[in-house]
Motif scaffolding. Sequence first.
Motif, short mmCIF file in Angstrom:
data_model
loop_
_atom_site.label_atom_id
_atom_site.label_comp_id
_atom_site.label_asym_id
_atom_site.label_seq_id
_atom_site.Cartn_x
_atom_site.Cartn_y
_atom_site.Cartn_z
N LEU A 24 0.83 -1.20 0.00
CA LEU A 24 0.00 0.00 0.00
C LEU A 24 0.86 1.26 0.00
O LEU A 24 0.58 2.22 -0.72
CB LEU A 24 -0.92 -0.01 1.23
CG LEU A 24 -1.83 1.22 1.41
CD1 LEU A 24 -2.78 1.37 0.22
CD2 LEU A 24 -2.63 1.11 2.71
N ARG A 25 1.94 1.25 0.78
CA ARG A 25 2.83 2.42 0.83
C ARG A 25 3.55 2.64 -0.50
O ARG A 25 3.79 3.78 -0.90
CB ARG A 25 3.84 2.27 1.96
CG ARG A 25 3.26 2.60 3.32
CD ARG A 25 4.31 2.61 4.41
NE ARG A 25 4.81 1.27 4.67
CZ ARG A 25 5.63 0.97 5.67
NH1 ARG A 25 6.05 1.93 6.49
NH2 ARG A 25 6.04 -0.26 5.86
N GLU A 26 3.85 1.56 -1.19
CA GLU A 26 4.48 1.71 -2.50
C GLU A 26 3.50 2.32 -3.50
O GLU A 26 3.87 3.14 -4.35
CB GLU A 26 4.97 0.35 -3.00
CG GLU A 26 6.18 -0.17 -2.23
CD GLU A 26 6.57 -1.58 -2.64
OE1 GLU A 26 5.82 -2.20 -3.45
OE2 GLU A 26 7.61 -2.08 -2.17
N ALA A 27 2.23 1.93 -3.39
CA ALA A 27 1.21 2.46 -4.30
C ALA A 27 0.76 3.86 -3.90
O ALA A 27 0.43 4.69 -4.76
CB ALA A 27 0.01 1.51 -4.34
N GLN A 28 0.74 4.12 -2.59
CA GLN A 28 0.26 5.42 -2.07
C GLN A 28 1.26 5.91 -1.02
O GLN A 28 1.01 5.83 0.18
CB GLN A 28 -1.13 5.25 -1.45
CG GLN A 28 -2.18 4.68 -2.37
CD GLN A 28 -3.49 4.41 -1.65
OE1 GLN A 28 -3.84 5.04 -0.65
NE2 GLN A 28 -4.25 3.46 -2.16
N ARG A 30 2.14 8.65 0.23
CA ARG A 30 1.78 9.74 1.14
C ARG A 30 0.70 9.33 2.15
O ARG A 30 0.27 10.15 2.95
CB ARG A 30 1.32 10.97 0.34
CG ARG A 30 2.43 11.55 -0.54
CD ARG A 30 1.90 12.72 -1.37
NE ARG A 30 1.47 13.83 -0.53
CZ ARG A 30 2.28 14.79 -0.08
NH1 ARG A 30 3.56 14.75 -0.39
NH2 ARG A 30 1.82 15.77 0.66
N THR A 31 0.25 8.09 2.08
CA THR A 31 -0.81 7.64 2.97
C THR A 31 -0.31 7.56 4.41
O THR A 31 0.70 6.92 4.69
CB THR A 31 -1.35 6.26 2.54
OG1 THR A 31 -1.87 6.37 1.22
CG2 THR A 31 -2.46 5.80 3.46
N ASP A 35 -4.86 6.23 8.07
CA ASP A 35 -5.66 5.97 6.87
C ASP A 35 -5.34 4.60 6.27
O ASP A 35 -6.22 3.91 5.76
CB ASP A 35 -5.42 7.08 5.84
CG ASP A 35 -5.83 8.45 6.35
OD1 ASP A 35 -6.82 8.51 7.12
OD2 ASP A 35 -5.16 9.45 6.01
N ALA A 36 -4.06 4.22 6.34
CA ALA A 36 -3.67 2.90 5.84
C ALA A 36 -4.36 1.80 6.64
O ALA A 36 -4.84 0.80 6.08
CB ALA A 36 -2.16 2.74 5.91
N GLN A 39 -7.88 1.45 5.50
CA GLN A 39 -7.95 0.77 4.20
C GLN A 39 -7.71 -0.73 4.33
O GLN A 39 -8.30 -1.53 3.60
CB GLN A 39 -6.93 1.37 3.23
CG GLN A 39 -7.26 2.78 2.75
CD GLN A 39 -6.36 3.20 1.60
OE1 GLN A 39 -6.20 2.48 0.62
NE2 GLN A 39 -5.73 4.37 1.74
#
Length: 362
Positions: A24-28, A30-31, A35-36, A39
């Motif tokens: 998820l951090r690689e895709a987003q 700034r999350t 919030d992560a 999700q």
Amino acid sequence: MNSQPVSSGTSYDPSLLRQRWTALREAQPRTRIRDAAEQLGVSEAQLLATGVGDDVVRLELRPELLLPRLEALGKVMTLTRNESAVHEKRGVYRKVEVNGAVALALDEDIDLRLFLSRWRFAFAVREARPEGTRRSLHIFDAAGTAVHKVYLEDEAGVDAFEKLVADFSLAEQAREVPVEPVSPPEAPRPDSDIDAVGLVEGWRGLKDTHDFFPLLRRFKVARTQALRLAGPELASPVAPASLTWVLEKVAASGLPIMVFVGNPGAIQIHTGPVKTVKAMGPWMNVLDPSFNLHLRTDHIHTAWVVRKPTSDGVVTSLELFDAAGENIALLFGKRKPGVPESHDWRALMAELVAALPLTEVA
């Protein structure tokens, strides 16, 4: 799409969760972790704990010993938030008092009311960043929701931080966190069951603002319900845009105020002026060197100008609530016990009621 959160008694694989978070951090990139976690369908504490053994250390939660040690960290940034507002203060964690299940920090900059029965998990974090390692402490409640965070901002406090981590590290550094499900809020009683006359009489007899919550408990009335039943003498509904209106007015005038943001485990207070006020999308922000506020204005369902009698005279506040009736923030004029409320603040609240009245309240 969010998956279902991990609940009490449900086993999960922290390694797999760590892999999902990495993806998820690689895709987003700034999350933020909160919030992560949403999700990924877990609590923030569960997600943070996947780093135990790497950049995260689980701590023994003994607030009566831990809190007085925080002054040695030097300048810190403390962060307290709820679903709709984030309150950040910079200063030194001084004048700590622990009285059973309640603790206070009473410095001019770091001003806190901490409700320790709500504290369940504690972690220390060493986060690698381009500018260097960022060290912090994170406190969570039984559901794994963040209650209070402390970020080191003084390199001179690194040794004290590392000593604190060594002294409070748990022997068992488990990566699985046994969170409990969040209990739904109790539904308000019907208006017809409330002794509104007695409530108003008790309200008019208040001697201290701290007596207001016990008053609500005594009459078994929800806070927004009490405001609605009390009538315009004691509580005036105003438009949700009132927060922006007030912040812009006090930023222009320099009028010092108090801003309270809290959750069931902590309340954090700013006292003083606000200078840099900026709207960014749904967020209304105060961006000052020692105080930052980030508040979701689209979450403000109701706003009230509230008047509470005290032994020092009437104290007036702007109170903001979400659609569930949960408090988002409280704003007061700057004051101390024994000192009457500022005439300028009271005049500003009267101006607000006239400028942004709300005639219909759900």
